[in-house]
Design a protein around this motif. Structure first.
Motif, PDB file in Angstrom:
ATOM      1  N   TYR A  44       0.859  -1.189   0.000  1.00 27.49           N
ATOM      2  CA  TYR A  44       0.000   0.000   0.000  1.00 27.49           C
ATOM      3  C   TYR A  44       0.892   1.235   0.000  1.00 27.49           C
ATOM      4  CZ  TYR A  44      -3.681   3.292   1.450  1.00 27.49           C
ATOM      5  OH  TYR A  44      -4.574   4.333   1.513  1.00 27.49           O
ATOM      6  N   ARG A  51      -0.150  -3.452 -11.113  1.00 28.87           N
ATOM      7  CA  ARG A  51       0.529  -4.546 -10.409  1.00 28.87           C
ATOM      8  C   ARG A  51       1.876  -4.911 -11.044  1.00 28.87           C
ATOM      9  NH1 ARG A  51      -0.968 -10.408  -9.871  1.00 28.87           N
ATOM     10  NH2 ARG A  51       0.311 -11.077  -8.123  1.00 28.87           N
ATOM     11  N   THR A  82       0.139  -8.329  -4.071  1.00 24.52           N
ATOM     12  CA  THR A  82      -0.743  -7.403  -4.802  1.00 24.52           C
ATOM     13  C   THR A  82      -0.522  -5.991  -4.268  1.00 24.52           C
ATOM     14  OG1 THR A  82      -2.552  -7.800  -3.261  1.00 24.52           O
ATOM     15  CG2 THR A  82      -2.528  -9.127  -5.284  1.00 24.52           C
ATOM     16  N   VAL A  84      -2.272  -1.948  -3.589  1.00 20.01           N
ATOM     17  CA  VAL A  84      -3.394  -1.007  -3.526  1.00 20.01           C
ATOM     18  C   VAL A  84      -2.794   0.384  -3.360  1.00 20.01           C
ATOM     19  CG1 VAL A  84      -5.409  -0.279  -2.162  1.00 20.01           C
ATOM     20  CG2 VAL A  84      -4.874  -2.714  -2.380  1.00 20.01           C
ATOM     21  N   ASP A  96     -10.340   0.721   0.490  1.00 21.82           N
ATOM     22  CA  ASP A  96      -9.915  -0.129  -0.641  1.00 21.82           C
ATOM     23  C   ASP A  96      -8.997  -1.243  -0.156  1.00 21.82           C
ATOM     24  OD1 ASP A  96     -11.303   1.550  -2.282  1.00 21.82           O
ATOM     25  OD2 ASP A  96      -9.534   2.642  -3.036  1.00 21.82           O
ATOM     26  N   LEU A  97      -8.099  -0.864   0.761  1.00 29.07           N
ATOM     27  CA  LEU A  97      -7.171  -1.861   1.310  1.00 29.07           C
ATOM     28  C   LEU A  97      -7.956  -2.966   2.027  1.00 29.07           C
ATOM     29  CD1 LEU A  97      -4.285  -2.819   2.010  1.00 29.07           C
ATOM     30  CD2 LEU A  97      -4.309  -1.246   3.944  1.00 29.07           C
ATOM     31  N   GLU A 100      -9.394  -5.404  -0.382  1.00 26.73           N
ATOM     32  CA  GLU A 100      -8.362  -6.313  -0.885  1.00 26.73           C
ATOM     33  C   GLU A 100      -8.005  -7.368   0.179  1.00 26.73           C
ATOM     34  OE1 GLU A 100      -7.262  -7.087  -3.605  1.00 26.73           O
ATOM     35  OE2 GLU A 100      -5.215  -7.881  -3.407  1.00 26.73           O
TER      36      GLU A 100
END
Ligand code: BG6
Length: 487
Positions: A44, A51, A82, A84, A96-97, A100
């Motif tokens: 993050y 990505r 991944t 974010v 958003d995190l 995910e």
């Protein structure tokens, strides 16, 4: 392998620390099977990137990827990562995190979360807040790894501790001092508390002085902005060297439990008064003698005319029965002649105890040297007879060098050690808030004085690549250190 499985979130994932230390360490753990294959890692940061870009960035500093085994492992590792992107001071990004996190947790059936904050201090609390509000799981464990700087002085450190303490319990907070993850630093307790020979002479009756030294060959080289605000005392001495001092000086802890170990460290720190002006030597590097290396002030990232110290030496006095009268001298500097971190315990001479059978010139002081890096080693300097017909003596070494003794074993990276500890819930090698508080108490008055830059504590210029300010030999002599006359 039966180890707990966490989803790991790296905040500040596009920054230097994450790139150079956190991700390579996570990969090292993955490669050697120390973290479970279903561990997911979510980066993050503010930077907007897709990505593939993110994966490229985090692979940059992962070394030795040419063998097929490592190549395959790296691909598998990157598959688990991944990214974010989001800001640090608004809920949107953290929401958003959270999405995910829910997605990967559902996929991997994992509930526990480890947040690694590889962040500048200015966003520390906003992020800790954002995480608590939006990403704190109630279904499992939450752990937060935080990196220095933990404030600038006692007051700011307390403010930080208080703010963090209002959000997370102390057993959820893992304050990293990466020196505590170094092999030789972890070895100190073992050396002291398993060997009669050291245990029985670890005190004022036998030891004259202790020197703990950190030397780097490079200067600030582009990191001047960060460094200039802090200076070498905050950057290295107050944390890394002080942790070493605590481990060398503490009494035996009641047990190997993390709280007992940290209690012992705090106890010894409590006996140390603040550093005083007359027992400090400061320096700043100038141009190298051959002119090839620029001075600190010539580094573009350093503010013009800065008086920040890039070298510091200071003496500490421990007022307890074990150490009364034994100075601990800590020295650290950038742009010096060598790259080295070592602990040098200088014993008192024998001469006084044996009717001067052998004089001081013959029986020089013993020294126990613990070399933290590079090339880990423990060696004991001692006098012995020079082979031959006469009775001449020579200074020699009982030498344990890791390179020759442990040929098949690799010394793990400090960050790998500590991240694994955090996953295992082992807090002994993380800094507790009261420990931090004590260290700041000892350093704050002198740091405030230094920060005033009123000339009361001179900053001596030393050439890039030298041994430091020319006053150094005299400074360490004042605190009892004797250079060996014999080679
Ligand atoms: C960091 C300091 O904490 O430690 C740096 O901010 C220093 O200035 C570094 O270079 C030294 O760490 P190591 O592991 O290379 O000895």
């Amino acid at each position: 392998n039966g180890r707990p499985v966490f989803t790991i979130v790296v905040l500040g994932a596009s920054g230097d620390l994450a790139k150079k230390k956190t991700f390579p360490a996570l990969f090292g753990l993955f490669l050697h099977g120390h973290i479970a294959p279903q561990t997911r890692i979510v980066g993050y940061a503010r930077t907007k990137m897709d990505r593939p870009d993110f994966l490229k960035r985090i692979s940059q500093h992962i070394k030795n990827t040419t063998t097929p085994k490592v190549k395959v492992a790296l691909d598998q590792f990157l598959d688990q990562c991944t990214y974010v992107s989001g800001v640090y001071d608004q809920d949107g990004g953290f929401q958003d995190l959270e999405k995910e996190l829910k997605r990967v947790e559902h996929e991997c059936k994992v509930q526990d979360r480890l947040f690694y904050m590889a962040l500048p201090p200015s966003v520390f609390i906003p992020v800790a807040n954002g995480l608590k509000k939006n990403c704190y799981t109630t279904k499992g464990i939450n752990r937060l790894i935080v990196e220095k700087p933990f404030g600038m002085d006692l007051e700011s450190s307390r403010t930080l501790s208080k703010a963090l303490g209002a959000l997370y319990r102390e057993d959820e907070i893992y304050r990293i001092d990466h020196y505590l993850g170094k092999e030789m630093v972890k070895n100190i307790m073992i050396l002291r508390f398993t060997n009669q020979i050291f245990g029985s002479c670890w005190d004022r009756d036998h030891i004259s002085n202790v020197q703990i030294t950190f030397k780097e060959k490079i200067g600030t080289e582009g990191r001047g902005g960060y460094f200039d605000e802090f200076g070498i005392m905050r950057d290295v001495m107050q944390n890394h060297l002080f942790q070493i001092l605590s481990l060398i000086a503490m009494e035996a802890p009641a047990s190997l439990n993390a709280e007992d170990i940290r209690n012992a460290k705090v106890d010894v720190l409590r006996t140390i008064p603040p550093v005083i002006e007359s027992e400090v030597l400061l320096g700043q590097y100038g141009r190298s003698e051959d002119g090839a290396h620029p001075s600190y002030l010539e580094d573009d990232t350093v503010p013009k005319g800065s008086k920040t110290a890039t070298f510091a030496a200071a003496a500490f006095h421990i007022h307890n029965p074990r150490w009364e009268g034994v100075p601990f001298v800590l020295k650290c500097g950038k742009a010096l002649d060598q790259q080295k971190v070592e602990i040098r315990i200088q014993f008192k001479e024998m001469a006084a105890n044996n009717n001067n059978l052998f004089g001081k010139d013959v029986a020089a002081r013993n020294e126990l040297v613990i070399r933290v890096q590079p090339e880990e080693a423990v060696y004991l300097k001692m006098t012995q007879k020079l082979p031959g017909l006469g009775m001449e003596t020579v200074m020699s070494e009982l030498n344990l060098s890791y390179n020759s003794r442990f040929t098949n074993l690799q010394v793990p990276d400090a960050y790998e050690n500590l991240i694994l500890d955090a996953i295992m819930g082992e807090q002994s090698n993380f800094v507790r808030s009261d420990e931090l508080d004590e260290a700041w108490r000892i350093f704050t008055p002198i740091l405030h004085k230094i920060d005033r830059h009123d000339g009361s504590i001179p900053v001596e210029v030393y050439p890039y690549g030298s041994r430091g300010p020319k006053q150094l030999p005299e400074f360490i002599r004042r605190f009892g250190f004797e250079r060996h006359l014999q080679p």
